[in-house]
Design an enzyme around this catalytic site. Structure first.
Site, PDB file in Angstrom:
ATOM      1  CD1 TRP A  33      31.622  95.359 -16.280  1.00  0.00           C
ATOM      2  CD2 TRP A  33      29.522  96.157 -14.619  1.00  0.00           C
ATOM      3  NE1 TRP A  33      30.649  96.512 -16.218  1.00  0.00           N
ATOM      4  CE2 TRP A  33      29.903  96.864 -15.532  1.00  0.00           C
ATOM      5  CE3 TRP A  33      28.928  95.976 -13.955  1.00  0.00           C
ATOM      6  CZ2 TRP A  33      29.360  97.991 -15.025  1.00  0.00           C
ATOM      7  CZ3 TRP A  33      27.959  96.908 -13.763  1.00  0.00           C
ATOM      8  CH2 TRP A  33      28.373  98.166 -14.596  1.00  0.00           C
ATOM      9  CG  HIS A  46      31.833  92.402  -5.403  1.00  0.00           C
ATOM     10  ND1 HIS A  46      30.181  92.868  -6.078  1.00  0.00           N
ATOM     11  CD2 HIS A  46      32.811  93.434  -5.994  1.00  0.00           C
ATOM     12  CE1 HIS A  46      30.783  93.255  -7.463  1.00  0.00           C
ATOM     13  NE2 HIS A  46      31.499  94.148  -6.654  1.00  0.00           N
ATOM     14  CG  HIS A  91      37.155  98.158  -8.725  1.00  0.00           C
ATOM     15  ND1 HIS A  91      37.409  97.656  -9.519  1.00  0.00           N
ATOM     16  CD2 HIS A  91      35.966  98.726  -8.411  1.00  0.00           C
ATOM     17  CE1 HIS A  91      36.543  97.218 -10.578  1.00  0.00           C
ATOM     18  NE2 HIS A  91      35.623  97.818  -9.822  1.00  0.00           N
ATOM     19  CG  ASP A 131      34.141  98.006  -5.828  1.00  0.00           C
ATOM     20  OD1 ASP A 131      34.332  96.340  -6.349  1.00  0.00           O
ATOM     21  OD2 ASP A 131      34.006  98.795  -6.564  1.00  0.00           O
TER      22      ASP A 131
END
Ligand SMILES: [Zn+2]
Length: 217
Positions: free
Chosen positions: A20, A54, A60, A56
């Protein structure tokens, strides 16, 4: 009938891979090396928690939300449905409704991202994401686990915050960064567990699928 083999739907982690844009880059470097006279090879891992495949945690997006280490094991283990999305822009409620997603379901969404976005180390900005309306719809259906095949459930320029808020607030756990290129829509056994990092907002995960169609029939 035998069930098929396990298929890896996680993305390999390597130095320089896509991440990201405002998250840390990925670097995996040897700090001890047998070739350099050390008795063992030891690597140092440096990366954001939301890199590659991954999960979350509510933390988060919510300051008082649960950390990734509290995730119930059943979230990442059991039957999961893979749904193929045709919309090249975003996942919208109209396309979701016919699938009648039920409370407690694990649902993974295969979009155009899978064959398209993982071919490059460059971040793909116009990946397919959940519109905030679709996220609210899924939240209302009370899906247990929702997976998407690029780095975020929300879009890059829109619906990033709203989509995460809707799903995480509803108690839905999120798998991001799947590669579903080799997966046909259908029912699978899923195993996906994040690293047990205490009070983390997310963590890298290994995700694998095995067809459950023959046992379900
Ligand atoms: Zn996310």
């Amino acid at each position: 009938m035998t069930t098929g083999d396990w298929i890896d739907v996680s993305v390999p982690l390597r130095t320089g891979m896509v991440h990201w844009p405002d998250n840390p880059p990925v670097s995996i470097e040897r700090t001890q090396d047998i070739e350099l006279g050390d008795v063992a090879n030891v690597s140092k891992l440096s990366m954001g928690a939301h890199t590659g495949t991954h999960m979350d945690a509510p933390l988060h997006f919510f300051q008082k939300g649960q950390g990734i280490h509290t995730m119930p094991l059943s979230v990442g283990m059991g039957l999961a449905r893979v749904i193929e999305i045709r919309d090249p822009e975003s996942i919208k409620p109209e396309e979701l409704r016919p699938y009648q997603i039920r409370r407690g379901e694990r649902v993974l969404f295969k979009t155009m991202n899978s064959p398209r976005c993982w071919q490059t180390n460059d971040f793909v900005e116009d990946f397919v994401y959940f519109s905030q309306e679709a996220a609210r719809y899924l939240a209302a259906q009370q899906a247990q686990t929702v997976g998407i095949d690029y780095l975020s459930v929300g879009g890059f320029t829109k619906d990033g915050v709203e989509t995460h808020h809707a799903l995480l607030e509803a108690g839905t756990w999120l798998i991001e960064g799947l590669n579903l290129t080799n997966i046909e829509p259908g029912i699978y056994e899923l195993i996906c567990h994040p690293l047990k990092i205490e009070d983390a907002d997310g963590a890298p995960a290994r995700a694998i699928l095995r067809s459950a169609e023959s046992t379900a029939k």
